[in-house]
Design an enzyme around this catalytic site. Structure first.
Site, PDB file in Angstrom:
ATOM      1  N   HIS A 104       0.813  -1.214   0.000  1.00  0.00           N
ATOM      2  CA  HIS A 104       0.000   0.000   0.000  1.00  0.00           C
ATOM      3  C   HIS A 104       0.847   1.265   0.000  1.00  0.00           C
ATOM      4  CE1 HIS A 104      -2.231  -3.339   1.861  1.00  0.00           C
ATOM      5  NE2 HIS A 104      -3.189  -2.909   1.097  1.00  0.00           N
ATOM      6  N   HIS A 124      -5.655   0.724  -2.874  1.00  0.00           N
ATOM      7  CA  HIS A 124      -6.576   0.735  -3.999  1.00  0.00           C
ATOM      8  C   HIS A 124      -6.405   2.016  -4.803  1.00  0.00           C
ATOM      9  CE1 HIS A 124      -8.595   2.599  -0.586  1.00  0.00           C
ATOM     10  NE2 HIS A 124      -9.462   3.180  -1.386  1.00  0.00           N
ATOM     11  N   SER A 179     -15.185  -6.978  -7.494  1.00  0.00           N
ATOM     12  CA  SER A 179     -16.609  -6.846  -7.798  1.00  0.00           C
ATOM     13  C   SER A 179     -16.858  -6.587  -9.287  1.00  0.00           C
ATOM     14  CB  SER A 179     -17.217  -5.727  -6.955  1.00  0.00           C
ATOM     15  OG  SER A 179     -16.581  -4.502  -7.258  1.00  0.00           O
TER      16      SER A 179
END
Lengths: 206, 206
Positions: A104, A124, A179
């Site tokens: 990250h 992300h 997703s």
């Protein structure tokens, strides 16, 4: 090198659902990460048996956290997260294991590379429902990490077919999707869409 | 063969508590099972580092469930439970690993032996607070399993110093203790008491 498409399970689907999707999409993707944090080793085994029975090759499977399950099932590799075994320990004990590390920050990325990671998963990048409380990190730090490390960096987080190109321009080795494929109306169509974007990029950048 | 004394953590103590007890008792016991089901691989790593720093040899440690942690830390072995990887898979992938299997019936015991278990942990033999809802299995089935298998059987469940002798008369290879040592006022004195009972038995049965 061809750009990669990783798909990562979200812990919300049943084994049957994961298997049905995996059976449909596995030829279009680089790897399916089994990231089912609440599943025991026995339950992971049952899922892997089911995937195998349905024609999903273990060479397309990456197991999250459990190196032992990856070894026993001879999967493509293992993905190590913050709560996992240290990459250097895993590298020393399992020299042939393909090790991905979730990172990250640049510091974590360089650390993981030094410890022997074969690839990095960074995110992300964009806003995503699954990390709705956290601001996305954006394209710039991804670009910076790609430049400052020499292992493939896979970008994750809110990546849609329409911004694949923007992501790949950073030099990222590929993308990872949760997703966007698993919760799509048609996971197969969604996987094909992402795959098409990667192929267009491949053709334009040979 | 000398009778064995295994101690099994209960998931209720801190790393500091486990370490303090382990440091005191390790020379008196055969193995300390790290059975901390809610700990991540990273947390297990931190505990093993702490144990090592405090002079507890990894050759006395058995890791519950996580074969990868056992391999990375070169512990004495791994203990597989119902929710773990299948013993046959682990035996095939890790030929040199010492594998213990937790069993609760003759059928499970024979199954585990066939799959390559190096030893069995059978229980619970006597009534114990940690399994207060279940009736103990008693001495008879333990005796039966010892007779019907050819791997060492370690008995567990409510074993106190005063019934060690009764347990060993079944032919069991040793005993495993949780609260009897870990929750004793003095874990060191408790470990010594159990050890003394085992030694008396060894001396009378050479």
């Amino acid at each position: 090198m061809k750009k990669q498409l990783h798909v990562i399970t979200n812990g919300k689907q049943t084994g049957d659902e994961i298997t049905r999707i995996a059976r449909d999409i596995h030829t279009y993707i680089t790897a399916l990460h089994i990231r089912e944090k609440t599943k025991t080793a026995k339950e992971l085994t049952q899922l892997l048996e089911q995937l195998k029975r349905n024609g999903v090759p273990m060479s397309k499977i990456i197991i999250n956290d459990r190196v032992d399950v990856a070894v026993c099932w001879q999967t493509k590799g293992v993905q190590l997260a913050y709560h996992s075994l240290d990459a250097a320990l895993v590298r020393a004990a399992f020299p042939d294991m393909m090790i991905g590390c979730s990172v990250h920050s640049l510091e974590e990325a360089q650390n993981a590379e030094q410890k022997g990671a074969d690839f990095l998963l960074y995110g992300h990048v964009f806003w995503t429902e699954s990390k709705r409380e956290q601001d996305p990190r954006g394209i710039e730090p991804l670009h910076h990490i790609v430049e400052q490390t020499s292992v493939p960096v896979i970008a994750i987080g809110g990546i849609k077919a329409e911004n694949v190109c923007e992501v790949l321009h950073t030099g990222a080795a590929g993308i990872a999707v949760m997703s966007g494929i698993l919760e799509a109306e048609s996971p197969l169509e969604a996987a094909k869409n992402y795959k098409r974007e990667l192929e267009v990029w491949n053709e334009l950048n040979v």
